[in-house]
Design a protein around this motif. Sequence first.
Motif, mmCIF file in Angstrom:
data_model
loop_
_atom_site.group_PDB
_atom_site.id
_atom_site.type_symbol
_atom_site.label_atom_id
_atom_site.label_comp_id
_atom_site.label_asym_id
_atom_site.label_seq_id
_atom_site.Cartn_x
_atom_site.Cartn_y
_atom_site.Cartn_z
ATOM 1 N N UNK A 58 -4.994 11.491 4.454
ATOM 2 C CA UNK A 58 -4.625 11.138 3.282
ATOM 3 C C UNK A 58 -3.402 10.271 3.477
ATOM 4 N N UNK A 59 -3.314 9.275 3.022
ATOM 5 C CA UNK A 59 -2.359 8.195 3.120
ATOM 6 C C UNK A 59 -1.370 8.294 1.888
ATOM 7 N N UNK A 60 0.086 8.587 2.060
ATOM 8 C CA UNK A 60 0.827 8.809 0.952
ATOM 9 C C UNK A 60 0.710 7.674 -0.383
ATOM 10 N N UNK A 61 0.514 8.016 -1.281
ATOM 11 C CA UNK A 61 0.535 7.054 -2.510
ATOM 12 C C UNK A 61 1.718 5.975 -2.189
ATOM 13 N N UNK A 104 -8.409 8.300 2.989
ATOM 14 C CA UNK A 104 -8.038 8.347 1.338
ATOM 15 C C UNK A 104 -6.481 7.676 1.163
ATOM 16 N N UNK A 105 -6.494 6.592 0.736
ATOM 17 C CA UNK A 105 -5.299 6.001 0.182
ATOM 18 C C UNK A 105 -4.872 6.487 -1.199
ATOM 19 N N UNK A 106 -3.500 6.771 -1.323
ATOM 20 C CA UNK A 106 -3.091 7.381 -2.324
ATOM 21 C C UNK A 106 -3.715 9.049 -2.555
ATOM 22 N N UNK A 107 -3.810 9.538 -1.368
ATOM 23 C CA UNK A 107 -4.564 10.839 -1.278
ATOM 24 C C UNK A 107 -3.336 12.020 -1.591
ATOM 25 N N UNK A 108 -3.962 13.099 -1.852
ATOM 26 C CA UNK A 108 -2.900 14.226 -1.978
ATOM 27 C C UNK A 108 -2.006 14.851 -1.053
ATOM 28 N N UNK A 109 -1.222 13.907 -0.332
ATOM 29 C CA UNK A 109 -0.502 14.324 0.587
ATOM 30 C C UNK A 109 0.388 15.467 0.458
ATOM 31 N N UNK A 110 0.834 16.357 1.635
ATOM 32 C CA UNK A 110 1.796 17.156 1.613
ATOM 33 C C UNK A 110 2.602 17.322 2.815
ATOM 34 N N UNK A 111 4.020 17.276 2.638
ATOM 35 C CA UNK A 111 4.691 17.279 4.047
ATOM 36 C C UNK A 111 4.346 18.655 4.661
ATOM 37 N N UNK A 112 4.506 19.154 5.764
ATOM 38 C CA UNK A 112 4.026 20.239 6.499
ATOM 39 C C UNK A 112 2.764 20.141 7.230
ATOM 40 N N UNK A 113 2.739 20.509 8.374
ATOM 41 C CA UNK A 113 1.728 20.068 9.321
ATOM 42 C C UNK A 113 0.378 20.811 8.949
ATOM 43 N N UNK A 114 0.651 22.234 8.221
ATOM 44 C CA UNK A 114 -0.427 22.858 7.947
ATOM 45 C C UNK A 114 -0.946 22.517 6.481
ATOM 46 N N UNK A 115 -0.339 21.780 5.795
ATOM 47 C CA UNK A 115 -0.607 21.558 4.348
ATOM 48 C C UNK A 115 -1.172 20.159 3.887
ATOM 49 N N UNK A 116 -1.733 19.952 2.891
ATOM 50 C CA UNK A 116 -2.456 18.487 2.633
ATOM 51 C C UNK A 116 -3.674 18.285 3.221
ATOM 52 N N UNK A 117 -3.826 17.125 3.845
ATOM 53 C CA UNK A 117 -4.952 16.916 4.526
ATOM 54 C C UNK A 117 -4.834 17.277 6.021
ATOM 55 N N UNK A 118 -5.914 17.051 6.607
ATOM 56 C CA UNK A 118 -6.081 17.550 8.012
ATOM 57 C C UNK A 118 -4.681 16.644 8.656
ATOM 58 N N UNK A 123 5.415 6.784 4.772
ATOM 59 C CA UNK A 123 6.432 6.023 4.956
ATOM 60 C C UNK A 123 7.689 6.733 4.886
ATOM 61 N N UNK A 124 8.663 6.810 5.727
ATOM 62 C CA UNK A 124 9.923 7.350 5.541
ATOM 63 C C UNK A 124 11.152 6.432 5.991
ATOM 64 N N UNK A 168 1.169 15.662 10.845
ATOM 65 C CA UNK A 168 1.695 14.430 9.989
ATOM 66 C C UNK A 168 2.176 13.354 10.898
ATOM 67 N N UNK A 169 1.937 12.360 10.247
ATOM 68 C CA UNK A 169 2.510 11.031 10.992
ATOM 69 C C UNK A 169 3.564 10.361 9.914
ATOM 70 N N UNK A 170 4.739 10.119 10.631
ATOM 71 C CA UNK A 170 5.616 9.632 9.735
ATOM 72 C C UNK A 170 6.003 7.889 10.340
ATOM 73 N N UNK A 171 5.971 7.048 9.571
ATOM 74 C CA UNK A 171 6.432 5.783 9.943
ATOM 75 C C UNK A 171 7.776 5.514 9.487
ATOM 76 N N UNK A 172 8.653 4.848 10.415
ATOM 77 C CA UNK A 172 9.863 4.640 9.741
ATOM 78 C C UNK A 172 10.089 2.993 9.095
#
Length: 456
Positions: A58-61, A104-118, A123-124, A168-172
């Motif tokens: 899932x790609x963050x909206x 899935x762009x705009x997917x149901x992302x959730x911060x937390x490695x066991x949450x949201x999509x696999x 973008x942070x 989780x992958x975070x891009x600065x």
Amino acid sequence: MARRLLPAWSLALLVAVAPAPGVAFVPIDLGTNLAEAPRWSATEVGGRGLADGKIAVAIEPGFAAAVTLAVTGANAPQDVAAIERAVVAAFAAWESPALAFELTFGGPVVRGRTLGAEIDVFAVDSTDPDFAASGASFGLAQMVWTARPDRLLTNGTTLAGKVIHGADILIAKDRLAAVAPSFTRERQLRIFQRLMMHELGHALGLAHPHDGPTVNFDTDTNPNNAILVDAADPLATVTSSPNLDTLAVMNQIPSDLDALFNVSLRNDDRGGRDVLYPVLGTTQAICQPMAEAGCRSALRSTLRLRDLARDQKDELVWQWLRGDATSLADFGTPTNATRYSLCLYRGALSALVGEVALPPGASWTSLGAKGFKYKSGSRTPHGVQTALLKPGVAGKAKVVLTAKGPNPPDGLLPFAAAPVVAQLVRADTMGCVEATYDAGAVARDDGSLFKAKMIR
């Protein structure tokens, strides 16, 4: 589990610096052995895994828009679309018959490695608490894994070990904005894609090669050749190696600035993937993302590639004539073990666009001192029907290859960027013969036919 990518503004200072000894690939958990090393399981663990052959991403909206705005100061639709294409390409670069991704762009992302999509992608800003605490520069991958006695590998065998079941992958985006003015738009996109590839490699179970000098693996001590994995027993031929491919995507400190623009996996990257995610009955790629240096050249060469709507009529013919001095030993033993691929490159960066494999074995016949002949009725995997490897003194060596039918790679034409380079590469040594076709050598280059003739 945090992994860092070197700041781009520091790379120019490191180009001439020899990196510390490292090796081909390193499992993400440096404290474990390779047999137990974390990877995604072929069965689900807590509803997550490769049971369907895919990892849900899932790609963050607004991810692409946020990156675009940071880099360009605007949100031009074409730039947002280009960022999204780079994300898709970064995930596709790691795919194999055993490993695929459902984005899935705009997917149901959730911060937390066991949450949201696999795998969730965000973008942070670099001030984000998780990002800042990690010491990362541009990207951060965070994984979670659990030890399982029933872990199923992608080759169908069971091997107890650690199973990744969330990342989780975070891009600065602010760090990207800081370095973007140093590069052209094309190179900005390539650097971003490589960054995404690098962080995804961590999420799949690979570390920086120099992170763990005692847990680095290869099938020999040559860091530049193909890691040819036995998919039925991927650990059988893997051993410790003291050497490092400094241009690999997973390498944190490239020895050459151009490595920042590599958007294909190198042999060490692919080897790590194929050990963690072995696939039975497939032909492993050996072509590097950029053309090899130091290949033997020829006085004459022709390349013809035809790609028609009816794939049965497709054809590739390559002739390397009046070549540099080449001994019989230079060709190895294709009748037994030596693998070859014809690698096709284009443009100023000599970017890989296609690979045509010639597997070793029964299709090859020894001609004694006259070399080797290849003939395949099945024309698998990539359509090669006949080939000839002929040794000789300077001006007498010769290589000819013909591929026909539906199996040669589609969609390569038009090349639309000179020069075009063809290299026949030997997997175990990366020895090669090549021909380069500059713009003046090209007689035709359109969507159905490429035709070129080189004379020195």
